[in-house]
Structures are given as structure tokens and as C-alpha cells.
Design an enzyme around this catalytic site. Structure first.
Site, PDB file in Angstrom:
ATOM      1  N   PRO A   2      76.410  40.603  25.890  1.00  0.00           N
ATOM      2  CA  PRO A   2      77.313  40.679  24.732  1.00  0.00           C
ATOM      3  C   PRO A   2      77.196  39.444  23.861  1.00  0.00           C
ATOM      4  O   PRO A   2      77.028  38.328  24.363  1.00  0.00           O
ATOM      5  CB  PRO A   2      78.704  40.798  25.371  1.00  0.00           C
ATOM      6  CG  PRO A   2      78.539  40.287  26.757  1.00  0.00           C
ATOM      7  CD  PRO A   2      77.145  40.618  27.160  1.00  0.00           C
ATOM      8  N   GLU A   3      77.284  39.657  22.557  1.00  0.00           N
ATOM      9  CA  GLU A   3      77.201  38.571  21.595  1.00  0.00           C
ATOM     10  C   GLU A   3      78.566  38.383  20.958  1.00  0.00           C
ATOM     11  O   GLU A   3      79.557  38.962  21.411  1.00  0.00           O
ATOM     12  CB  GLU A   3      76.096  38.876  20.586  1.00  0.00           C
ATOM     13  CG  GLU A   3      74.741  39.094  21.269  1.00  0.00           C
ATOM     14  CD  GLU A   3      73.606  39.446  20.310  1.00  0.00           C
ATOM     15  OE1 GLU A   3      73.656  39.013  19.145  1.00  0.00           O
ATOM     16  OE2 GLU A   3      72.669  40.148  20.730  1.00  0.00           O
ATOM     17  N   LYS A  61      79.799  33.054  22.323  1.00  0.00           N
ATOM     18  CA  LYS A  61      79.836  34.157  23.287  1.00  0.00           C
ATOM     19  C   LYS A  61      80.763  33.869  24.463  1.00  0.00           C
ATOM     20  O   LYS A  61      80.838  34.671  25.397  1.00  0.00           O
ATOM     21  CB  LYS A  61      78.427  34.408  23.841  1.00  0.00           C
ATOM     22  CG  LYS A  61      77.338  34.610  22.804  1.00  0.00           C
ATOM     23  CD  LYS A  61      75.993  34.719  23.506  1.00  0.00           C
ATOM     24  CE  LYS A  61      74.837  34.726  22.522  1.00  0.00           C
ATOM     25  NZ  LYS A  61      73.534  34.816  23.220  1.00  0.00           N
ATOM     26  N   HIS A  95      83.467  48.605  40.662  1.00  0.00           N
ATOM     27  CA  HIS A  95      82.934  47.244  40.699  1.00  0.00           C
ATOM     28  C   HIS A  95      84.013  46.216  40.347  1.00  0.00           C
ATOM     29  O   HIS A  95      83.711  45.178  39.740  1.00  0.00           O
ATOM     30  CB  HIS A  95      81.747  47.129  39.759  1.00  0.00           C
ATOM     31  CG  HIS A  95      80.646  48.099  40.076  1.00  0.00           C
ATOM     32  ND1 HIS A  95      79.851  47.986  41.199  1.00  0.00           N
ATOM     33  CD2 HIS A  95      80.219  49.219  39.428  1.00  0.00           C
ATOM     34  CE1 HIS A  95      78.983  48.977  41.227  1.00  0.00           C
ATOM     35  NE2 HIS A  95      79.178  49.734  40.169  1.00  0.00           N
ATOM     36  N   ARG A 115      76.866  44.184  37.841  1.00  0.00           N
ATOM     37  CA  ARG A 115      75.680  43.423  38.252  1.00  0.00           C
ATOM     38  C   ARG A 115      76.007  42.034  38.784  1.00  0.00           C
ATOM     39  O   ARG A 115      75.101  41.319  39.226  1.00  0.00           O
ATOM     40  CB  ARG A 115      74.705  43.334  37.078  1.00  0.00           C
ATOM     41  CG  ARG A 115      74.237  44.718  36.614  1.00  0.00           C
ATOM     42  CD  ARG A 115      73.401  44.641  35.360  1.00  0.00           C
ATOM     43  NE  ARG A 115      73.004  45.973  34.888  1.00  0.00           N
ATOM     44  CZ  ARG A 115      72.425  46.220  33.719  1.00  0.00           C
ATOM     45  NH1 ARG A 115      72.160  45.217  32.893  1.00  0.00           N
ATOM     46  NH2 ARG A 115      72.113  47.441  33.376  1.00  0.00           N
ATOM     47  N   ARG A 161      65.057  21.358  14.138  1.00  0.00           N
ATOM     48  CA  ARG A 161      64.487  21.748  15.426  1.00  0.00           C
ATOM     49  C   ARG A 161      63.072  22.266  15.205  1.00  0.00           C
ATOM     50  O   ARG A 161      62.867  23.226  14.467  1.00  0.00           O
ATOM     51  CB  ARG A 161      65.367  22.832  16.066  1.00  0.00           C
ATOM     52  CG  ARG A 161      65.026  23.162  17.504  1.00  0.00           C
ATOM     53  CD  ARG A 161      65.168  21.966  18.428  1.00  0.00           C
ATOM     54  NE  ARG A 161      66.455  21.296  18.357  1.00  0.00           N
ATOM     55  CZ  ARG A 161      67.492  21.584  19.150  1.00  0.00           C
ATOM     56  NH1 ARG A 161      67.376  22.527  20.061  1.00  0.00           N
ATOM     57  NH2 ARG A 161      68.612  20.915  19.036  1.00  0.00           N
ATOM     58  N   ARG A 271      61.871  39.146  26.164  1.00  0.00           N
ATOM     59  CA  ARG A 271      62.635  40.210  25.511  1.00  0.00           C
ATOM     60  C   ARG A 271      61.753  40.798  24.417  1.00  0.00           C
ATOM     61  O   ARG A 271      60.552  40.899  24.578  1.00  0.00           O
ATOM     62  CB  ARG A 271      63.960  39.650  24.956  1.00  0.00           C
ATOM     63  CG  ARG A 271      64.945  39.260  26.046  1.00  0.00           C
ATOM     64  CD  ARG A 271      66.184  38.612  25.489  1.00  0.00           C
ATOM     65  NE  ARG A 271      65.942  37.224  25.110  1.00  0.00           N
ATOM     66  CZ  ARG A 271      66.880  36.423  24.627  1.00  0.00           C
ATOM     67  NH1 ARG A 271      68.107  36.868  24.448  1.00  0.00           N
ATOM     68  NH2 ARG A 271      66.605  35.171  24.310  1.00  0.00           N
TER      69      ARG A 271
END
EC number: 3.2.2.23
Length: 286
Positions: A2-3, A61, A95, A115, A161, A271
Site C-alpha cells: 500500500p502507498e 506510507k 489471519h 502474509r 541524488r 519489480r
């Protein structure tokens, strides 16, 4: 994972349903859920008993419950963590990892994590730039939706950066809240290829990129976030529907909404990156 929009949806739900209530009992049903709390389950449950939840807060987040202004219950949702508000007596989720009960006898708070990559921990609040945040995330930068966010400073940080622009955008110490989904969407809106060197990113382009990230995350927030499966839900267990509005992420081989060119997918940091080869041309190699 999730963002910002997905975490903000959860934070708002916790603020509405949990803030102002006093915790009476905590059950840790799986020790891995509090592995970041080194003192263990008994200490975790004992210190929370009697604590009042002042507010639900977020940076990027990361999500936490403010406990009387000196300590916080920090939550990391990981890949499948859920903070659910359920009536007492409702059947336990398969869960369910941690249960929090309150003095008013109202709905309980449940941490569910299929998870077990997420978790809860108690942490001291420390002052960073005039804002109290949990000590473990004191290094996390402000996000574009923070009232104190400084866009010009964030652009300077991105440009300083020496890396690819997407890697810089995902660096939570520079700008927080942006993950793989919204990075791809923001880059598409700003017409920038993910591999553009930050050294060649102009101040105007940097500002446009952050504006695009803010815009797309605001739109996602209004849609309840992006849910590709039943794992990303709000405190009532409902999924967001911004996945219907994604322009590039997960859209490989589908026509670009702007020019009709098929969207491409390339490997990126274990990714994927999705982009339009026409709208977002690859930077020339010197």
C-alpha cells in the site's frame, strides 16, 4: 504494498472509529505480528492497557496511533496487513494477529495479516522538524500531502541524488508516500521516462513530477485507493477502485490513453516499470 492513498484511507477510518477511546485489553494471537516490539507480547499488551488513543496519524506510507502524546502504536501494513474495526463477537478473521478491545465496549480493532510481513510496535514519539513522529520513522521525509511539505526543497533533494528519477522518487528519505504504482502514473503524467538521470532533471521537470504525483494520489484517495485484490481494504473491509483509472501501471500492451501507443513494461528493482515509449521517450545515452 500500500502507498500513501491506501494508508490514508485506513488512517481516516481509524480516526473516525478509534480516536478518543481507551484501550482495556490487547490479545497477541501471533508473535510475528509484533516482532518489531523487542520486549515481547506481554510487555506490548501490558503497556497498551489503559492507554488512550488521541489520534490516528500518518507520514508517507507509515501509520500510527498517538497514545497520550508521548508514545505511539506504529503500524506497518506490509503486503497484506489490514486494520479492521469489527463488532465484538464478530467471527474472527482467518489471519487475525492482534485484537484490541476498548473501555466503551464498542467495536474492537483487529490487525489481520495473511502474509505476516506487516506488524505493530510501540515507539516513543520524537520531534522532527516541529512534528512528533515515532522514533523508528524519524528519517522518513514529509509527503506531498503534508501541510508542511516544501516542494522546492523536495525537488532539490531529488536532483541532488545521482540516480534514475524513479529510484529517487521511491526514496522515502527524499519524498515519502510514493510507491511503484503512483511513481509510474506520475512519470506518465509528467512525460518523463523512469530511467532519466536525476542529474539531467530540470527544476521545472522536478516540480511537474511532484505536482503529478500529488495529483494522482489525490485522485486515488478520492477513489478509496488502488485494490488489485481483497488484501487492500479500509477499516470496514471495503476495497478501493482507482485501479480502473490507471493509465500505465499494469497496462502493458494496452494503448496509451494519450497517444494510442502500446504501453511497455520493463524490469525495475525486482519489480516492473510501465511507460509509454512515445510520450515518455528513453533518455539518450551520452
Amino acid at each position: 504494498m500500500p502507498e500513501l492513498p491506501e494508508v490514508e484511507v485506513v488512517r481516516a477510518g481509524l480516526q473516525a472509529h478509534v480516536a478518543g477511546r481507551v484501550i482495556t485489553r490487547v490479545e497477541v494471537l501471533h508473535p510475528r505480528a509484533i516482532r518489531r516490539h523487542a520486549a515481547g507480547s506481554e510487555d506490548f499488551a501490558g503497556r497498551l492497557a489503559g492507554a488512550r488513543v488521541d489520534a490516528a496519524r500518518r507520514r508517507g506510507k507509515y501509520l500510527w496511533l498517538d497514545l497520550s502524546g508521548t508514545e505511539a502504536l506504529l503500524a506497518h501494513l506490509g503486503m497484506s496487513g489490514q486494520m479492521l474495526v469489527q463488532p465484538e463477537g464478530a467471527p474472527d478473521e482467518k489471519h487475525l494477529r492482534v485484537r484490541v478491545r476498548f473501555a466503551d465496549g464498542g467495536p474492537e480493532l483487529r490487525f489481520v495479516d495473511q502474509r505476516t510481513f506487516g506488524g505493530l510496535a510501540l515507539a516513543d514519539l520524537v520531534d522532527t522538524g516541529g512534528t512528533l513522529v515515532p522514533a523508528p520513522i524519524a528519517h522518513i521525509a514529509r509527503d506531498p500531502m503534508d501541510p508542511a511539505f516544501d516542494p522546492a526543497a523536495a525537488v532539490r533533494a531529488l536532483r541532488s541524488r545521482r540516480t534514475e528519477v524513479k529510484r529517487a522518487l521511491l526514496d522515502q528519505t527524499l519524498v515519502s508516500g510514493v510507491g511503484n504504482i503512483y511513481a509510474d502514473e506520475a512519470l506518465w503524467r509528467a512525460r518523463l521516462h523512469w530511467s532519466r538521470p536525476t542529474a539531467k532533471l530540470t527544476a521545472v521537470q522536478g516540480a511537474a513530477l511532484l505536482a503529478a504525483a500529488t495529483e494522482v494520489m489525490s485522485e486515488a484517495l478520492r477513489a478509496g485507493g488502488t485494490s488489485f485484490d481483497a488484501l487492500y481494504v479500509n477499516v470496514n473491509g471495503q476495497s478501493g477502485y482507482f485501479d480502473r483509472s490507471l493509465n500505465v501501471y499494469g497496462q502493458a500492451e494496452r494503448p496509451c490513453a494519450r497517444c494510442g501507443t502500446p504501453i511497455r513494461r520493463e524490469p525495475f528493482m525486482n519489480r516492473s516499470s510501465y511507460f509509454c515509449p512515445r510520450c515518455q521517450p528513453r533518455p539518450r545515452v551520452a
